[in-house]
Design an enzyme around this catalytic site. Structure first.
Site: not given
Length: 382
Positions: A152, A325
């Site tokens: 990611n 995140c």
């Protein structure tokens, strides 16, 4: 100037075609799929159609798709369920994963009881795990290997098919977090030989709050949520029909446009990389070749990412320093650290990710802004 969004890896806007498909299920077709009358039948039929659409995107069967709230739930479901099964057998067991996984995997593993031993494998300087390291790490009590399909942060695509073949040969359950890959690169769960795959709708132009878990037919896991009989008894709770319709429509669109869009984004990505590399002191993070079509992670020597992100934001460009995140964390990226970068190099890392609504002129404008911002930051530091 209209703001330019270049953080598609964090989330994507819901495609208007997806929103149009969803809207009736908030109002006219609002029925509970568990109800026997017509309102319920309409909802059940819509969910079944979405399940087929998602299965078609993955090369799976409809009964292998289980809807969840997103990738994090799907990751946790697999890890916790298989760990609980190992614990019930009385001896604990062993999991193999990598140091560059999403925190949904890393934190789920860290939260397991001590009798579950976890091996976190190193990666190479491009962020790729080596199959031979997995082979050497396997023990008689290894019950799960979990390796993400594509990273990611840096976009590196992992050798999932090779790992899947090895795990299938040795009877080890193989899970992949494919949140960044689904809808962006061709994926076939049969060719990858995975037993389970996690995905999230908002990463490929579907709504937030809806994801799925592919679970290969014949593999069994325990429910994560207990209650009703939804999702064939494995995930209780009234179905998010509108969200499920949305992820199904997003999957249908992605499947139809995958090849063409992949080629378009790869060309834009390579143009962006070429432009960034003209800046003195710039370097690319992640794989040179096996990389997601829209991912560009880079650093510029002497230009810290926090200052650069603020400057770019003021100039109308939305990029990030890595995983959404981990936003606000003072620690260097665990991905870049695992790839061998020191804190100073990691502190320069910026992730620009392109998507369906990125135009060539957006890339050109970003390159001009980046050059200006980097020069200004260096000048003020001098």
């Amino acid at each position: 100037m209209k703001p330019v969004y270049l953080d598609y890896a964090a989330t994507t806007p819901t495609d208007e075609r997806v929103l149009k498909a969803m809207l009736p299920y908030f109002t006219q077709q609002f029925g509970n799929a568990s109800s026997l009358y017509s309102f319920g039948r309409e909802a059940r039929q819509a969910i079944a159609r979405a399940r087929r659409q998602l299965a078609n995107l993955l090369g799976a069967e409809s009964d292998e798709i289980f809807f969840t709230s997103g990738g994090s739930e799907s990751d946790n479901w697999i890890i916790r369920s298989l760990a609980d099964e190992a614990l019930q057998k009385g001896k604990g067991g062993h999991i193999i994963t990598t140091k560059v996984e999403h925190h949904a995997v890393l934190h789920a593993c860290a939260a397991l009881p001590e009798s579950i031993d976890v091996t976190y494998l190193d990666v190479d300087e491009e962020g790729r795990v080596r199959l031979e390291d997995i082979e050497q790490a396997v023990r008689p009590d290894t019950f799960l290997v979990s390796v993400m399909t594509a990273n990611n942060e840096v976009g590196t695509i992992e050798p999932i098919a090779e790992i899947g073949s090895f795990c299938r040969e040795h009877g080890i359950f193989f899970h992949t977090d494919a949140v960044q890959a689904v809808g962006h690169i061709p994926l076939s769960v049969k060719e990858l030989q995975v037993d389970a795959l996690s995905l999230s709708g908002h990463k490929f132009y579907g709504p937030k709050g809806i994801g799925a878990l592919f679970l290969r037919r014949g593999r069994k896991i325990a429910p994560l949520i207990h209650g009703g009989a939804q999702e064939r008894g494995l995930r209780a709770g009234t179905e998010n029909t509108a969200g499920i319709v949305g992820i199904g429509e997003a999957a249908e669109i992605a499947r139809a446009e995958l090849t063409q869009e992949g080629q378009r984004l790869t060309a834009l990505r390579d143009k962006l990389i070429a432009g960034i590399m003209k800046i003195p002191g710039a370097h690319l993070n992640g794989a040179q070749k096996d990389r997601l079509p829209g991912n560009v992670n880079f650093g510029i020597e002497g230009v810290d990412h926090e200052t650069l992100l603020i400057r770019l934001d003021l100039m109308g460009f939305a990029v990030s320093a890595g995983s959404a995140c981990s936003a606000g964390s003072l620690e260097p990226s665990h991905v870049l650290t695992a790839m061998g970068q020191g804190a100073e190099a990691a502190s320069t890392a910026v992730r620009a990710t392109l998507g369906r609504f990125t135009a060539p002129e957006d890339v050109e404008a970003f390159l001009a802004a980046l050059q200006t911002a980097a020069a200004d930051i260096r000048r003020h530091k001098a």
